[in-house]
Design a protein around this motif. Structure first.
Motif, PDB file in Angstrom:
ATOM      1  N   VAL A 193       0.846  -1.200   0.000  1.00 46.65           N
ATOM      2  CA  VAL A 193       0.000   0.000   0.000  1.00 46.65           C
ATOM      3  C   VAL A 193       0.880   1.248   0.000  1.00 46.65           C
ATOM      4  CG1 VAL A 193      -1.720   1.311   1.256  1.00 46.65           C
ATOM      5  CG2 VAL A 193      -1.887  -1.161   1.166  1.00 46.65           C
ATOM      6  N   ASP A 194       1.932   1.258   0.780  1.00 46.31           N
ATOM      7  CA  ASP A 194       2.830   2.422   0.818  1.00 46.31           C
ATOM      8  C   ASP A 194       3.510   2.637  -0.533  1.00 46.31           C
ATOM      9  OD1 ASP A 194       2.136   2.793   3.418  1.00 46.31           O
ATOM     10  OD2 ASP A 194       3.871   1.703   4.234  1.00 46.31           O
ATOM     11  N   ALA A 195       3.854   1.535  -1.171  1.00 42.52           N
ATOM     12  CA  ALA A 195       4.510   1.658  -2.494  1.00 42.52           C
ATOM     13  C   ALA A 195       3.551   2.249  -3.525  1.00 42.52           C
ATOM     14  CB  ALA A 195       5.008   0.295  -2.951  1.00 42.52           C
ATOM     15  N   LEU A 196       2.307   1.799  -3.473  1.00 44.81           N
ATOM     16  CA  LEU A 196       1.328   2.357  -4.396  1.00 44.81           C
ATOM     17  C   LEU A 196       1.075   3.842  -4.115  1.00 44.81           C
ATOM     18  CD1 LEU A 196      -1.328  -0.524  -4.507  1.00 44.81           C
ATOM     19  CD2 LEU A 196       0.274   0.125  -6.310  1.00 44.81           C
ATOM     20  N   TYR A 197       1.024   4.222  -2.821  1.00 42.35           N
ATOM     21  CA  TYR A 197       0.820   5.634  -2.465  1.00 42.35           C
ATOM     22  C   TYR A 197       1.985   6.508  -2.938  1.00 42.35           C
ATOM     23  CZ  TYR A 197       0.139   9.792   0.385  1.00 42.35           C
ATOM     24  OH  TYR A 197      -0.018  11.084   0.799  1.00 42.35           O
ATOM     25  N   ALA A 198       3.194   5.991  -2.791  1.00 37.50           N
ATOM     26  CA  ALA A 198       4.382   6.741  -3.233  1.00 37.50           C
ATOM     27  C   ALA A 198       4.389   6.902  -4.756  1.00 37.50           C
ATOM     28  CB  ALA A 198       5.645   6.030  -2.756  1.00 37.50           C
ATOM     29  N   THR A 199       3.985   5.823  -5.444  1.00 37.58           N
ATOM     30  CA  THR A 199       3.939   5.910  -6.915  1.00 37.58           C
ATOM     31  C   THR A 199       2.899   6.940  -7.373  1.00 37.58           C
ATOM     32  OG1 THR A 199       4.583   3.580  -7.046  1.00 37.58           O
ATOM     33  CG2 THR A 199       3.615   4.572  -9.009  1.00 37.58           C
ATOM     34  N   LYS A 200       1.745   6.936  -6.707  1.00 36.41           N
ATOM     35  CA  LYS A 200       0.701   7.908  -7.061  1.00 36.41           C
ATOM     36  C   LYS A 200       1.143   9.331  -6.769  1.00 36.41           C
ATOM     37  CE  LYS A 200      -4.100   9.110  -6.097  1.00 36.41           C
ATOM     38  NZ  LYS A 200      -5.307   8.798  -5.298  1.00 36.41           N
ATOM     39  N   LYS A 201       1.817   9.515  -5.631  1.00 27.87           N
ATOM     40  CA  LYS A 201       2.301  10.848  -5.268  1.00 27.87           C
ATOM     41  C   LYS A 201       3.342  11.358  -6.268  1.00 27.87           C
ATOM     42  CE  LYS A 201       4.228  13.405  -1.376  1.00 27.87           C
ATOM     43  NZ  LYS A 201       4.743  13.332   0.013  1.00 27.87           N
ATOM     44  N   GLU A 202       4.219  10.430  -6.677  1.00 24.29           N
ATOM     45  CA  GLU A 202       5.249  10.820  -7.656  1.00 24.29           C
ATOM     46  C   GLU A 202       4.617  11.173  -9.003  1.00 24.29           C
ATOM     47  OE1 GLU A 202       9.337   8.953  -9.625  1.00 24.29           O
ATOM     48  OE2 GLU A 202       8.143   7.801  -8.186  1.00 24.29           O
ATOM     49  N   SER A 203       3.592  10.429  -9.409  1.00 27.13           N
ATOM     50  CA  SER A 203       2.907  10.728 -10.675  1.00 27.13           C
ATOM     51  C   SER A 203       2.194  12.081 -10.612  1.00 27.13           C
ATOM     52  CB  SER A 203       1.898   9.625 -11.002  1.00 27.13           C
ATOM     53  OG  SER A 203       2.537   8.380 -11.153  1.00 27.13           O
ATOM     54  N   SER A 204       1.575  12.353  -9.472  1.00 28.64           N
ATOM     55  CA  SER A 204       0.889  13.647  -9.312  1.00 28.64           C
ATOM     56  C   SER A 204       1.881  14.803  -9.342  1.00 28.64           C
ATOM     57  CB  SER A 204       0.103  13.666  -8.003  1.00 28.64           C
ATOM     58  OG  SER A 204      -0.881  12.647  -7.994  1.00 28.64           O
ATOM     59  N   GLN A 205       3.052  14.557  -8.713  1.00 27.64           N
ATOM     60  CA  GLN A 205       4.073  15.608  -8.707  1.00 27.64           C
ATOM     61  C   GLN A 205       4.578  15.896 -10.127  1.00 27.64           C
ATOM     62  OE1 GLN A 205       4.863  17.428  -6.167  1.00 27.64           O
ATOM     63  NE2 GLN A 205       6.480  18.623  -7.215  1.00 27.64           N
ATOM     64  N   LYS A 206       4.806  14.842 -10.890  1.00 30.89           N
ATOM     65  CA  LYS A 206       5.259  15.021 -12.272  1.00 30.89           C
ATOM     66  C   LYS A 206       4.186  15.720 -13.114  1.00 30.89           C
ATOM     67  CE  LYS A 206       8.370  11.038 -12.392  1.00 30.89           C
ATOM     68  NZ  LYS A 206       8.657   9.721 -13.041  1.00 30.89           N
ATOM     69  N   TYR A 207       2.914  15.389 -12.874  1.00 28.90           N
ATOM     70  CA  TYR A 207       1.830  16.034 -13.629  1.00 28.90           C
ATOM     71  C   TYR A 207       1.768  17.530 -13.327  1.00 28.90           C
ATOM     72  CZ  TYR A 207      -2.898  17.328 -15.040  1.00 28.90           C
ATOM     73  OH  TYR A 207      -3.973  17.960 -15.593  1.00 28.90           O
ATOM     74  N   ARG A 208       1.903  17.866 -12.018  1.00 30.18           N
ATOM     75  CA  ARG A 208       1.873  19.287 -11.652  1.00 30.18           C
ATOM     76  C   ARG A 208       3.052  20.038 -12.255  1.00 30.18           C
ATOM     77  NH1 ARG A 208       0.030  17.257  -6.618  1.00 30.18           N
ATOM     78  NH2 ARG A 208       2.186  17.310  -5.799  1.00 30.18           N
TER      79      ARG A 208
END
Length: 251
Positions: A1-16
């Protein structure tokens, strides 16, 4: 779950970050377009002012009172009976018009042959009747009264307008023509005497208008020199006004 959350956070950061770069580029392009449009408007306004300045200078270079001098001479020639100068060399029938057929004169009817009677046209009898009646009336009343001769001088509308613009009264009779010619000569001499002064005044006025138009911006050094030369030591108006019609008549 933590790995998925980190991946989502990184994707959101790249999108922003990508979105910020995109909108920043849009803002830069918009600013560049606005700057380019502003520069184009400024250049167009400068060209417009420069053209206006050239037009004012060209108009100021025209000798003052030139049209009035030519009008005076044309009227003098017309009133003096010089048809070549007054009409500009245009005489009716002097030169044939190209492409226009030549008009033929009306031919007189041939005499009626012997033994034939010419038929009267409609209305001839009535005309003869009324003419006869008039003749009888004249005979009864005696000799007709002689029409009084008038020496009124007729001036065409164009010449009349030119005289009015020059503040010179038109001749009412043929006896007034010499005085009108003398008034035109006096007026023409005044225009010629004050032509240089008024031309210099027109140039000075044009340079002042150019200076107010440009407000000290966008003028080249040559134009600055012309402005200084045009405004130094030149009167703004002619030294004396044109002689009025009453003064001319009094002279």
């Amino acid at each position: 779950v933590d790995a998925l959350y980190a991946t989502k956070k990184e994707s959101s950061q790249k999108y922003r970050e990508a979105s910020d770069r995109y909108y920043a580029k849009l803002s830069e392009d918009k600013a560049r377009r606005a700057e380019r449009a502003k520069a184009q408007r400024a250049a167009a306004e400068e060209d417009k002012k420069r053209e206006e300045a050239e037009r004012l200078r060209e108009e100021a270079e025209i000798p003052a009172y030139q049209a009035e001098i030519e009008d005076c001479q044309t009227l003098i020639d017309y009133l003096s009976g010089n048809p070549t100068a007054s009409s500009g060399g245009l005489e009716l029938g002097s030169t044939p018009l190209t492409g226009v057929p030549k008009l033929e004169l009306r031919k007189v009817e041939e005499p009626v042959a012997e033994g034939l009677i010419a038929r009267k046209k409609k209305g001839e009898d009535d005309e003869n009747y009324f003419v006869g009646g008039k003749g009888k009336k004249k005979k009864a009343n005696g000799a007709p009264a002689a029409t009084p001769s008038t020496d009124k001088f007729s001036v065409p509308l164009a010449k009349l307008s030119a005289l009015m613009q020059l503040s010179i009264p038109p001749p009412a009779t043929a006896a007034d023509v010499p005085q009108t010619i003398e008034n035109l000569k006096i007026k023409k001499e005044w225009f010629i005497a004050n032509q240089a002064i008024q031309t210099a005044a027109n140039k000075a006025k044009a340079e002042k208008e150019i200076a107010a138009l440009t407000k000290g911006k966008g003028l080249t050094s040559a134009e600055d020199g012309n402005a200084e030369a045009g405004t130094s030591g030149v009167p703004t108006e002619a030294s004396s006004p044109a002689p009025a019609a009453q003064e001319i008549e009094a002279s």
